[in-house]
Design an enzyme around this catalytic site. Sequence first.
Site, PDB file in Angstrom:
ATOM      1  N   GLN A 160       0.811  -1.213   0.000  1.00 52.21           N
ATOM      2  CA  GLN A 160       0.000   0.000   0.000  1.00 52.21           C
ATOM      3  C   GLN A 160       0.847   1.267   0.000  1.00 52.21           C
ATOM      4  O   GLN A 160       0.315   2.373   0.011  1.00 52.21           O
ATOM      5  CB  GLN A 160      -0.915   0.000   1.229  1.00 52.21           C
ATOM      6  CG  GLN A 160      -1.921  -1.140   1.244  1.00 52.21           C
ATOM      7  CD  GLN A 160      -2.693  -1.227   2.557  1.00 52.21           C
ATOM      8  OE1 GLN A 160      -2.468  -0.464   3.494  1.00 52.21           O
ATOM      9  NE2 GLN A 160      -3.608  -2.180   2.637  1.00 52.21           N
ATOM     10  N   HIS A 171      -1.056   0.030   5.849  1.00 46.22           N
ATOM     11  CA  HIS A 171      -1.521   0.967   6.871  1.00 46.22           C
ATOM     12  C   HIS A 171      -0.526   2.101   7.112  1.00 46.22           C
ATOM     13  O   HIS A 171      -0.048   2.314   8.215  1.00 46.22           O
ATOM     14  CB  HIS A 171      -1.818   0.228   8.182  1.00 46.22           C
ATOM     15  CG  HIS A 171      -2.952  -0.744   8.083  1.00 46.22           C
ATOM     16  ND1 HIS A 171      -3.515  -1.349   9.185  1.00 46.22           N
ATOM     17  CD2 HIS A 171      -3.626  -1.232   7.015  1.00 46.22           C
ATOM     18  CE1 HIS A 171      -4.481  -2.170   8.795  1.00 46.22           C
ATOM     19  NE2 HIS A 171      -4.561  -2.108   7.470  1.00 46.22           N
ATOM     20  N   GLU A 177     -14.539   4.445  10.684  1.00 42.60           N
ATOM     21  CA  GLU A 177     -14.946   5.512  11.593  1.00 42.60           C
ATOM     22  C   GLU A 177     -14.742   6.898  10.992  1.00 42.60           C
ATOM     23  O   GLU A 177     -13.818   7.122  10.214  1.00 42.60           O
ATOM     24  CB  GLU A 177     -14.121   5.451  12.887  1.00 42.60           C
ATOM     25  CG  GLU A 177     -14.275   4.182  13.690  1.00 42.60           C
ATOM     26  CD  GLU A 177     -13.475   4.201  14.968  1.00 42.60           C
ATOM     27  OE1 GLU A 177     -13.499   3.195  15.689  1.00 42.60           O
ATOM     28  OE2 GLU A 177     -12.810   5.228  15.264  1.00 42.60           O
ATOM     29  N   TYR A 235      -8.402   7.275  20.652  1.00 42.50           N
ATOM     30  CA  TYR A 235      -9.550   6.865  19.836  1.00 42.50           C
ATOM     31  C   TYR A 235      -9.813   5.361  19.872  1.00 42.50           C
ATOM     32  O   TYR A 235     -10.691   4.867  19.174  1.00 42.50           O
ATOM     33  CB  TYR A 235      -9.384   7.394  18.410  1.00 42.50           C
ATOM     34  CG  TYR A 235      -9.543   8.898  18.389  1.00 42.50           C
ATOM     35  CD1 TYR A 235     -10.791   9.483  18.227  1.00 42.50           C
ATOM     36  CD2 TYR A 235      -8.459   9.740  18.633  1.00 42.50           C
ATOM     37  CE1 TYR A 235     -10.950  10.865  18.260  1.00 42.50           C
ATOM     38  CE2 TYR A 235      -8.604  11.109  18.673  1.00 42.50           C
ATOM     39  CZ  TYR A 235      -9.856  11.674  18.492  1.00 42.50           C
ATOM     40  OH  TYR A 235     -10.016  13.044  18.546  1.00 42.50           O
ATOM     41  N   TYR A 279     -10.846 -10.333  10.510  1.00 42.31           N
ATOM     42  CA  TYR A 279     -11.053 -10.893   9.185  1.00 42.31           C
ATOM     43  C   TYR A 279     -11.144 -12.417   9.272  1.00 42.31           C
ATOM     44  O   TYR A 279     -10.568 -13.040  10.144  1.00 42.31           O
ATOM     45  CB  TYR A 279      -9.894 -10.513   8.248  1.00 42.31           C
ATOM     46  CG  TYR A 279      -9.817  -9.037   7.944  1.00 42.31           C
ATOM     47  CD1 TYR A 279     -10.717  -8.434   7.082  1.00 42.31           C
ATOM     48  CD2 TYR A 279      -8.829  -8.232   8.515  1.00 42.31           C
ATOM     49  CE1 TYR A 279     -10.646  -7.084   6.791  1.00 42.31           C
ATOM     50  CE2 TYR A 279      -8.744  -6.879   8.233  1.00 42.31           C
ATOM     51  CZ  TYR A 279      -9.666  -6.315   7.371  1.00 42.31           C
ATOM     52  OH  TYR A 279      -9.587  -4.966   7.089  1.00 42.31           O
TER      53      TYR A 279
END
Length: 387
Positions: free
Chosen positions: A96, A158, A251, A261, A272
């Site tokens: 990513q 991520h 979110e 958070y 998953y």
Amino acid sequence: MSPHLYHLRRLMTLGCLAAALVLSAAAAAPQVIKTQHHDLRIVEIATGLEHPWSLAFLPDGSMLVTERPGRLRIVRDGRLEPQAVAGLPPIVARGQGGLLDVALHPRFAENGLVYLSYVGPGPGGMGTEVARGRLVANRLEDVQVIFRLEPKTDATRHFGSRLVFDRAGYLFITLGDRGEMERAQRSGDHAGSVIRLHDDGRVPADNPFVGRQGWKPEKYTLGNRNMQGAALHPQTGELWTHEHGPQGGDEVNVIRAGVNYGWPVITYGVNYVTGTKIGEGTHKEGMAQPLHTWVPSIAPSGMAFYTGDKFPRWRGDLFVGALKDQMLVRLSLDGEKVVSEERLLKNTLGRIRDVRQGPDGYLYLLTDEDDGVLVRLEPADGGQDKK
């Protein structure tokens, strides 16, 4: 052949040509998309972009577009310049990762500074970095790295990486947990947090964890999973973000100094494959609740508040791109409460990676594809309210 038969065949041929021209014109005409408040047309601006990730508007009307493999492109006069911008720092394009967000300094017209977030190499592997440089013609000059995520690892996911300047000129950087969820709760780890810096990379003295032993002073929050959308609220000036949940539990959050958070202690998502619970549930004292969640996940990316005049009934709404369901989501707000949700363009364009409002009041979208596109949304109804 008889004259009669000849003329008959000629008329049939001309009729077929006319029909083909009509069909061709119809295919070329922009499709009208019906929505609750406005009818839209999708206008293609640029094609042939390889996994574009972010977009920024230059004062002269040109646009900067990042491509994840590591290229910064310019769209000028509605045309994608063939040569990429030179002078970028070393970039690792794996998983990513790659070249991600782009943002202009609030005083870009004076200093020409462009900010890039990207995945850079270093001890331990790779991680999110932020660099800035002066844009001169088709090159970045005087490039400086002003932030490096620590510690770096070999994980390829991520990275977060949205960049937003607030009204006071502070730079916010959103970071993911790097696929190692426990890092989001660690005080001495940048991962899974929002970072707040001066424009040159210095740490603001009033950051919430400055002076606390064992804490990274750049951290502004903790407990975030992977934030790929961020924007300033047009009235309050506060930073809003959204983040990917696991299997469900995406979110939307309002970002405030020192707030935890919750990830991975609390979440509305599940593991998953197995679907088993993560952490301790959905609530815990001392951990913030999200303003809005998506279950199942939509895989959000890109985010913009609409403040323009082209779509008057959308003014004040929040727009979010979605990768998984290939759509644009419109959230109608009442303060910090989502009062309704509309899903637009589903399976029309592809994976929507970024959403921006242009200085012209139109909405611009990027699609995260091998052959990605930059498009503009325009009102097909003249911007009139639908009754």
